[in-house]
Structure formats: C-alpha cells, structure tokens
Design a protein around this motif. Structure first.
Motif, PDB file in Angstrom:
ATOM      1  N   ALA A 165       0.793  -1.183  -0.035  1.00  0.00           N
ATOM      2  CA  ALA A 165       0.037   0.066   0.005  1.00  0.00           C
ATOM      3  C   ALA A 165       0.864   1.372  -0.062  1.00  0.00           C
ATOM      4  O   ALA A 165       0.521   2.326  -0.695  1.00  0.00           O
ATOM      5  CB  ALA A 165      -0.947   0.009   1.300  1.00  0.00           C
ATOM      6  N   ALA A 166       1.800   1.121   0.765  1.00  0.00           N
ATOM      7  CA  ALA A 166       2.854   2.255   0.732  1.00  0.00           C
ATOM      8  C   ALA A 166       3.522   2.499  -0.703  1.00  0.00           C
ATOM      9  O   ALA A 166       3.744   3.848  -0.701  1.00  0.00           O
ATOM     10  CB  ALA A 166       3.911   2.137   1.943  1.00  0.00           C
ATOM     11  N   LEU A 167       3.745   1.838  -1.293  1.00  0.00           N
ATOM     12  CA  LEU A 167       4.313   1.634  -2.628  1.00  0.00           C
ATOM     13  C   LEU A 167       3.538   2.558  -3.561  1.00  0.00           C
ATOM     14  O   LEU A 167       3.789   3.484  -4.131  1.00  0.00           O
ATOM     15  CB  LEU A 167       4.584   0.413  -3.241  1.00  0.00           C
ATOM     16  N   THR A 168       2.079   2.004  -3.479  1.00  0.00           N
ATOM     17  CA  THR A 168       1.160   2.671  -4.580  1.00  0.00           C
ATOM     18  C   THR A 168       0.789   4.047  -4.250  1.00  0.00           C
ATOM     19  O   THR A 168       0.632   5.138  -4.781  1.00  0.00           O
ATOM     20  CB  THR A 168      -0.176   1.977  -4.391  1.00  0.00           C
ATOM     21  N   THR A 169       0.870   4.306  -2.781  1.00  0.00           N
ATOM     22  CA  THR A 169       0.698   5.650  -2.186  1.00  0.00           C
ATOM     23  C   THR A 169       1.900   6.479  -2.710  1.00  0.00           C
ATOM     24  O   THR A 169       1.725   7.659  -3.089  1.00  0.00           O
ATOM     25  CB  THR A 169       0.814   5.789  -0.742  1.00  0.00           C
ATOM     26  N   ALA A 170       2.997   6.015  -2.512  1.00  0.00           N
ATOM     27  CA  ALA A 170       4.517   6.860  -3.138  1.00  0.00           C
ATOM     28  C   ALA A 170       4.074   7.051  -4.664  1.00  0.00           C
ATOM     29  O   ALA A 170       4.365   8.130  -5.019  1.00  0.00           O
ATOM     30  CB  ALA A 170       5.651   6.059  -2.981  1.00  0.00           C
ATOM     31  N   TRP A 171       3.779   6.133  -5.237  1.00  0.00           N
ATOM     32  CA  TRP A 171       3.569   6.345  -6.870  1.00  0.00           C
ATOM     33  C   TRP A 171       2.462   7.266  -6.902  1.00  0.00           C
ATOM     34  O   TRP A 171       2.447   8.116  -7.797  1.00  0.00           O
ATOM     35  CB  TRP A 171       3.140   5.104  -7.420  1.00  0.00           C
ATOM     36  N   ARG A 172       1.250   7.220  -6.505  1.00  0.00           N
ATOM     37  CA  ARG A 172       0.307   8.299  -6.722  1.00  0.00           C
ATOM     38  C   ARG A 172       0.626   9.525  -6.029  1.00  0.00           C
ATOM     39  O   ARG A 172       0.305  10.832  -6.543  1.00  0.00           O
ATOM     40  CB  ARG A 172      -1.096   7.841  -5.700  1.00  0.00           C
ATOM     41  N   GLN A 173       1.786   9.560  -5.151  1.00  0.00           N
ATOM     42  CA  GLN A 173       2.092  10.947  -4.892  1.00  0.00           C
ATOM     43  C   GLN A 173       3.424  11.625  -5.775  1.00  0.00           C
ATOM     44  O   GLN A 173       4.132  12.514  -5.519  1.00  0.00           O
ATOM     45  CB  GLN A 173       2.621  11.002  -3.271  1.00  0.00           C
ATOM     46  N   GLY A 174       3.770  10.651  -6.739  1.00  0.00           N
ATOM     47  CA  GLY A 174       4.719  11.276  -7.554  1.00  0.00           C
ATOM     48  C   GLY A 174       6.151  10.639  -7.260  1.00  0.00           C
ATOM     49  O   GLY A 174       7.054  11.223  -7.957  1.00  0.00           O
ATOM     50  N   GLN A 175       6.281  10.142  -6.057  1.00  0.00           N
ATOM     51  CA  GLN A 175       7.328   9.781  -5.810  1.00  0.00           C
ATOM     52  C   GLN A 175       8.295   8.330  -6.448  1.00  0.00           C
ATOM     53  O   GLN A 175       9.572   8.213  -6.368  1.00  0.00           O
ATOM     54  CB  GLN A 175       7.667   9.378  -4.147  1.00  0.00           C
ATOM     55  N   LEU A 176       7.399   7.763  -7.057  1.00  0.00           N
ATOM     56  CA  LEU A 176       7.847   6.777  -8.122  1.00  0.00           C
ATOM     57  C   LEU A 176       7.031   6.858  -9.535  1.00  0.00           C
ATOM     58  O   LEU A 176       5.823   7.407  -9.522  1.00  0.00           O
ATOM     59  CB  LEU A 176       7.361   5.235  -7.507  1.00  0.00           C
ATOM     60  N   ASP A 177       7.807   6.551 -10.504  1.00  0.00           N
ATOM     61  CA  ASP A 177       7.032   6.417 -11.723  1.00  0.00           C
ATOM     62  C   ASP A 177       6.519   5.032 -11.677  1.00  0.00           C
ATOM     63  O   ASP A 177       6.716   4.080 -11.156  1.00  0.00           O
ATOM     64  CB  ASP A 177       8.083   6.737 -12.944  1.00  0.00           C
ATOM     65  N   VAL A 178       5.805   4.716 -12.918  1.00  0.00           N
ATOM     66  CA  VAL A 178       5.127   3.429 -13.171  1.00  0.00           C
ATOM     67  C   VAL A 178       6.296   2.324 -13.133  1.00  0.00           C
ATOM     68  O   VAL A 178       6.045   1.394 -12.483  1.00  0.00           O
ATOM     69  CB  VAL A 178       4.033   3.529 -14.336  1.00  0.00           C
ATOM     70  N   ARG A 179       7.249   2.549 -13.903  1.00  0.00           N
ATOM     71  CA  ARG A 179       8.171   1.434 -13.780  1.00  0.00           C
ATOM     72  C   ARG A 179       8.791   1.187 -12.511  1.00  0.00           C
ATOM     73  O   ARG A 179       8.892  -0.026 -12.224  1.00  0.00           O
ATOM     74  CB  ARG A 179       9.461   1.899 -14.992  1.00  0.00           C
ATOM     75  N   GLY A 180       9.157   2.241 -11.853  1.00  0.00           N
ATOM     76  CA  GLY A 180       9.404   2.057 -10.409  1.00  0.00           C
ATOM     77  C   GLY A 180       8.574   1.311  -9.501  1.00  0.00           C
ATOM     78  O   GLY A 180       9.058   0.438  -8.767  1.00  0.00           O
ATOM     79  N   LEU A 181       7.552   1.744  -9.687  1.00  0.00           N
ATOM     80  CA  LEU A 181       6.199   1.087  -9.097  1.00  0.00           C
ATOM     81  C   LEU A 181       6.303  -0.318  -9.354  1.00  0.00           C
ATOM     82  O   LEU A 181       6.385  -1.287  -8.458  1.00  0.00           O
ATOM     83  CB  LEU A 181       4.848   1.699  -9.172  1.00  0.00           C
ATOM     84  N   HIS A 182       6.189  -0.674 -10.538  1.00  0.00           N
ATOM     85  CA  HIS A 182       6.190  -1.950 -11.136  1.00  0.00           C
ATOM     86  C   HIS A 182       7.379  -2.853 -10.474  1.00  0.00           C
ATOM     87  O   HIS A 182       7.278  -4.109 -10.047  1.00  0.00           O
ATOM     88  CB  HIS A 182       6.274  -2.199 -12.616  1.00  0.00           C
ATOM     89  N   ASP A 183       8.460  -2.420 -10.575  1.00  0.00           N
ATOM     90  CA  ASP A 183       9.570  -3.027 -10.131  1.00  0.00           C
ATOM     91  C   ASP A 183       9.771  -3.453  -8.863  1.00  0.00           C
ATOM     92  O   ASP A 183      10.613  -4.337  -8.277  1.00  0.00           O
ATOM     93  CB  ASP A 183      11.098  -2.157 -10.613  1.00  0.00           C
ATOM     94  N   ARG A 184       9.263  -2.738  -7.977  1.00  0.00           N
ATOM     95  CA  ARG A 184       9.162  -3.031  -6.511  1.00  0.00           C
ATOM     96  C   ARG A 184       7.918  -3.662  -6.147  1.00  0.00           C
ATOM     97  O   ARG A 184       8.023  -4.343  -5.338  1.00  0.00           O
ATOM     98  CB  ARG A 184       9.597  -1.724  -5.745  1.00  0.00           C
ATOM     99  N   LEU A 185       6.818  -3.289  -6.749  1.00  0.00           N
ATOM    100  CA  LEU A 185       5.593  -4.022  -6.199  1.00  0.00           C
ATOM    101  C   LEU A 185       5.421  -5.106  -6.897  1.00  0.00           C
ATOM    102  O   LEU A 185       4.699  -6.112  -6.022  1.00  0.00           O
ATOM    103  CB  LEU A 185       4.401  -2.880  -6.640  1.00  0.00           C
ATOM    104  N   ILE A 186       5.463  -5.585  -7.999  1.00  0.00           N
ATOM    105  CA  ILE A 186       5.143  -6.909  -8.624  1.00  0.00           C
ATOM    106  C   ILE A 186       6.105  -7.966  -7.622  1.00  0.00           C
ATOM    107  O   ILE A 186       5.376  -9.047  -7.324  1.00  0.00           O
ATOM    108  CB  ILE A 186       5.628  -6.998 -10.106  1.00  0.00           C
ATOM    109  N   PRO A 187       7.168  -7.894  -7.627  1.00  0.00           N
ATOM    110  CA  PRO A 187       7.991  -9.062  -6.882  1.00  0.00           C
ATOM    111  C   PRO A 187       7.339  -9.128  -5.123  1.00  0.00           C
ATOM    112  O   PRO A 187       7.189 -10.233  -4.842  1.00  0.00           O
ATOM    113  CB  PRO A 187       9.411  -8.570  -6.770  1.00  0.00           C
TER     114      PRO A 187
END
Length: 186
Positions: free
Chosen positions: A55-77
C-alpha cells in the motif's frame, strides 16, 4: 438476506466463537505464549506488514515519488511473494491445522468453519490482486500503464479490510486454543 458473519459484513466474532478468549485474553498475549502461538502471531504480523508495504508503494506512486516503472519493479515482486505466502499459509491451515483444532476443541468448531469459509473469500481477494498485478505487468509499456497501476492500487486498498478482519478473528480463536491445548495439536 445478507449473512451477518460474512467476512465483508462482520465487525468481529460473536461471543460463542470467542469462548477461549476469556481464558487467554489479548492483553495476556505476551512472551509466555507457547512458541507455536508466537509463530502464528509473527506470521500474521508479517502479512499485515507486507500488505502495508504494498500500500505504501502505491501511495508513493500516487504522490509522484515513483514512476510507473519504479512502482512495477518494486511492487510486482512484493505482490508475488505476498500471494504465495498467504496462499500457502491458508492451505496449511485449512488442510491440517483447522481440522485438528476443531477435533481438539469442539466448542470452537463453528468458529473454525467460519475461518475456513473466510479462506474462500480471501482466495477471491488474492485472485483479484493477481489479475491486477498481471495487468500492470503486461501493460507496463502501454499507454494505459498508469490506469493499470491505479487499479492495482485500488485492489490493494480494498484487500486491507477483509485481510485484517480475518487475521484478527483467527487470532481470537486460534491463539487461545494453542495456549491452552497446543500440545494436543502436535
């Protein structure tokens, strides 16, 4: 008529399913618990923390702290690991521990049956998480990657309540049983 004990509807367990909690209330769940009970609580805490991490990873993405690739690379595993661990945990509980627990203490049999039924509901939650994660993975290079990431974030958010409710309720049935009769489960 809706089932008041459905995982999505209940706010806790009825008293008749919490019968052993009187003997071993939550405020006494300290280091004096048997190792098996402490391990069970550690597993559950791990699931809570893992979900919070996703949930924190998706929040960081929604707040612009991660791009979609960064979210994917951390969230999917993290999602893959979460799905595998929770599914494996539930298979062991439903296949081995829950039947043994119901035999050892018949007074909790209806609560154990409810927890087992919860696993069916949670399986659908896990399936939704899997599908949303797969959609993000498969569409990462596409123009709708952001929409797919948002959908996955929404699914992760919706998963929090049923997972937390089930873990809390399971602990109120299982931990007192292990503390009182764990030696009969081996």
């Amino acid at each position: 008529m809706a089932d008041p004990l459905a995982l999505s509807a209940r706010a806790g367990l009825p008293e008749d399913m919490r019968v052993l909690l009187t003997d071993v209330p939550r405020d006494r769940w300290d280091q004096s618990l048997p190792e098996m009970a402490r391990f069970w609580l550690q597993m559950h805490q791990g699931f809570r923390q893992h979900h919070a991490h996703m949930a924190a990873l998706t929040t960081a993405w929604r707040q612009g702290q991660l791009d979609v690739r960064g979210l994917h690379d951390r969230l999917i595993p993290a999602l893959q690991q979460f799905l595998q661990h929770l599914d494996g945990h539930h298979r062991i509980e439903s296949g081995q521990y829950f039947p043994a627990m119901a035999r050892v203490e018949p007074r909790i049999a209806t609560g154990i049956a409810l927890l087992d039924r919860d696993h069916e509901t949670i399986h659908q939650v896990l399936e939704n998480l899997f599908k949303a994660g797969l959609a993000l993975h498969q569409g990462l290079a596409g123009p709708d990657a952001g929409d797919r990431a948002a959908r996955l974030g929404d699914v992760i958010e919706r998963a929090q309540m049923p997972l937390a409710r089930h873990l809390d309720d399971e602990e109120e049935i299982v931990i007192p049983l292990i503390a009182l009769k764990g030696d009969q489960l081996a």
